[in-house]
Design an enzyme around this catalytic site. Structure first.
Site, PDB file in Angstrom:
ATOM      1  N   PHE A 171      56.314  68.087  44.541  1.00  0.00           N
ATOM      2  CA  PHE A 171      56.598  68.166  43.241  1.00  0.00           C
ATOM      3  C   PHE A 171      57.141  69.470  42.830  1.00  0.00           C
ATOM      4  O   PHE A 171      56.570  70.623  42.948  1.00  0.00           O
ATOM      5  CB  PHE A 171      55.314  68.205  42.293  1.00  0.00           C
ATOM      6  CG  PHE A 171      55.609  67.957  40.936  1.00  0.00           C
ATOM      7  CD1 PHE A 171      56.231  66.754  40.251  1.00  0.00           C
ATOM      8  CD2 PHE A 171      55.742  69.217  40.071  1.00  0.00           C
ATOM      9  CE1 PHE A 171      56.700  66.996  39.172  1.00  0.00           C
ATOM     10  CE2 PHE A 171      56.150  69.226  38.849  1.00  0.00           C
ATOM     11  CZ  PHE A 171      56.516  68.004  38.159  1.00  0.00           C
ATOM     12  N   ASP A 256      57.633  77.288  47.493  1.00  0.00           N
ATOM     13  CA  ASP A 256      57.588  77.291  45.993  1.00  0.00           C
ATOM     14  C   ASP A 256      55.994  77.479  45.490  1.00  0.00           C
ATOM     15  O   ASP A 256      55.062  76.569  46.047  1.00  0.00           O
ATOM     16  CB  ASP A 256      57.911  75.657  45.630  1.00  0.00           C
ATOM     17  CG  ASP A 256      57.669  75.513  44.212  1.00  0.00           C
ATOM     18  OD1 ASP A 256      56.832  75.995  43.224  1.00  0.00           O
ATOM     19  OD2 ASP A 256      58.229  74.102  43.777  1.00  0.00           O
ATOM     20  N   LYS A 285      54.935  79.756  36.171  1.00  0.00           N
ATOM     21  CA  LYS A 285      53.553  79.257  35.378  1.00  0.00           C
ATOM     22  C   LYS A 285      52.904  80.291  34.918  1.00  0.00           C
ATOM     23  O   LYS A 285      53.067  81.064  33.868  1.00  0.00           O
ATOM     24  CB  LYS A 285      52.882  78.201  36.425  1.00  0.00           C
ATOM     25  CG  LYS A 285      53.448  76.887  36.392  1.00  0.00           C
ATOM     26  CD  LYS A 285      52.412  75.796  36.850  1.00  0.00           C
ATOM     27  CE  LYS A 285      53.259  74.390  37.224  1.00  0.00           C
ATOM     28  NZ  LYS A 285      53.491  74.074  35.737  1.00  0.00           N
TER      29      LYS A 285
END
Length: 429
Positions: A171, A256, A285
């Protein structure tokens, strides 16, 4: 926001009674209730999420409060965007201070906050250069562009032939390029044609990765821990193996760390659990402190240096407000306090989940304050368990069938964490 109001449950595992602030708010103005607000969203919001039926109106620290004044312990932390809790005082102060000075210049001009942000973020991660963006998906897209440019300018891959190797069940976001290499049909179906140039191999399989890497490969792009897939932790040595393979084959290793980074796993970066330094890191984030979207591509000078003016950009990337908040986030991480908290409290989380195995939990994976918990399907789906937890005053979220994710703010106390585990035990009962 006033201090949390406790119920009889000392850990706050059940929803606390209405706060005085909520009572005063309703006494001074008419507000719409949760169900009315949820119904009001239906005709005017596109269906891109399936949220739990709770309408949050206020939050502080590890607690959120709905419009009726019911309080809940946040065990999701915005998918790690709220690593430092809701409205951390240092981050709120940094934002307020910058709001009174300057918020945006676009990148047509320099601003006085960007240099310090880039310097300190590069130092924190052990890298040379920073490419500031906004959302995590933008950071991934930027990383893809950088890898392809590097392949053409430095590695000598013929134009238009660069490939990137990725892992199944990944993801990395939901833009059209990113869903092109997703294996989640819900994310892909109906959004083609897809962007070419990606090779998908099983996660945690070095042999398959080796077979996929060739002279056209610009980079290997993986999550050090797969979050959306259910907090999937690879075998020890996998990340080191990816690093060795990419060096030997002459391509980049892009990690990531948008969910796994910035303290979540007990280290600044999840890759630090092995002696691994990627060529490029993707961050987001928590970098915005739960205040605004902030992301970045961080990497070696010889990699990010392939970009020249006009080849990439973002009106809001590196804006003064984002840089001020991002700098304050880096300052919190520079102390090591949050990494230590995640590691120490992660033991409580792991031990508590271990005690539930065979009692509704069929298995789990955890690292630091991050866990994927597999629930016995006979007891319900992950969604159903999350709804039961909500009724116990704890907010978590499901993923993939009967798995739920737990990722509380790193500011959570041991008492609160124990209470959340007690709520989970009750929800499984």
């Amino acid at each position: 926001m006033t201090a949390p109001v406790r119920t009889e449950d000392p850990q706050g595992a059940r929803g606390p009674r209405e706060s005085r602030d909520a009572q005063e708010t309703r006494g001074s103005q008419e507000t719409r209730g949760s169900q009315e607000l949820i119904r009001a969203e239906e005709p005017v919001l596109a269906h891109n999420y399936h949220p739990l039926p709770v309408v949050v109106a206020r939050a502080e620290g590890t607690w959120v409060e709905d419009v009726e004044g019911r309080r809940y312990l946040d065990m999701l932390a915005g998918y790690s965007a709220l690593n430092f809790g809701h409205r951390h005082p240092a981050l709120i102060e940094a934002a307020h201070r910058q709001l009174d000075r300057l918020t945006l210049t676009s990148r047509a001009f320099h601003n006085d906050r960007l240099a310090e942000f880039a310097e300190r973020l590069a130092a924190l991660t052990g890298m040379d250069m920073v490419l500031p963006m906004n959302t995590g998906a933008e950071a991934v897209e930027s990383g893809v562009k950088v890898a392809r440019k590097w392949a053409y300018d430095v590695k000598g891959v013929p134009d238009g032939r660069a490939t990137i190797v990725v892992a199944a069940d990944n993801f990395h976001g939901r833009t059209t390029t990113i869903v092109s290499f997703s294996t989640d049909e819900t994310a892909r179906a109906g959004f083609g044609p897809f962007t070419p140039g990606f090779r998908v191999v099983p996660y945690n399989d070095l042999a398959a990765m080796e077979a996929a890497v060739d002279e056209t490969t610009a980079a290997v792009l993986i999550e050090p821990i797969q979050g959306e897939a259910g907090v999937i932790i690879p075998d020890e040595g996998y990340l080191a193996g990816v690093r060795e393979l990419t060096r030997r084959k002459g391509c980049l290793f892009i990690a990531d760390e948008i969910q796994s980074g910035l303290g979540r796993t007990g280290r600044t970066l999840a890759v630090e659990h092995e002696p691994v330094v990627p060529d490029v890191l993707l961050l987001g984030k928590a970098l915005g402190g739960g205040i605004l979207p902030v992301s970045a591509v961080v990497g070696r000078r010889d990699v990010l240096g392939v970009l020249h003016p006009g080849e990439h950009g973002s009106t809001f990337g590196g804006n003064p407000l984002a840089a001020a908040v991002g700098t304050a986030v880096v300052e919190l991480l520079e102390t090591g306090e949050f990494q230590r908290r995640a590691a120490e409290l992660g033991v409580i989380l792991r031990d508590g989940l271990t005690a539930l195995v065979g009692r509704g939990v069929v298995g789990f994976r955890s690292r630091g304050l991050w866990a994927g918990v597999d629930i016995d399907p006979a007891l319900g789906t992950g969604r159903e368990i999350s709804e039961r937890l909500m009724r116990e005053g704890v907010l978590a979220k499901d993923t993939h069938g009967s798995t739920i994710r737990l990722a509380p703010p790193l500011t959570i106390t041991g008492e609160e964490l124990t209470g959340a585990l007690g709520a989970l035990e009750k929800a499984l009962g």
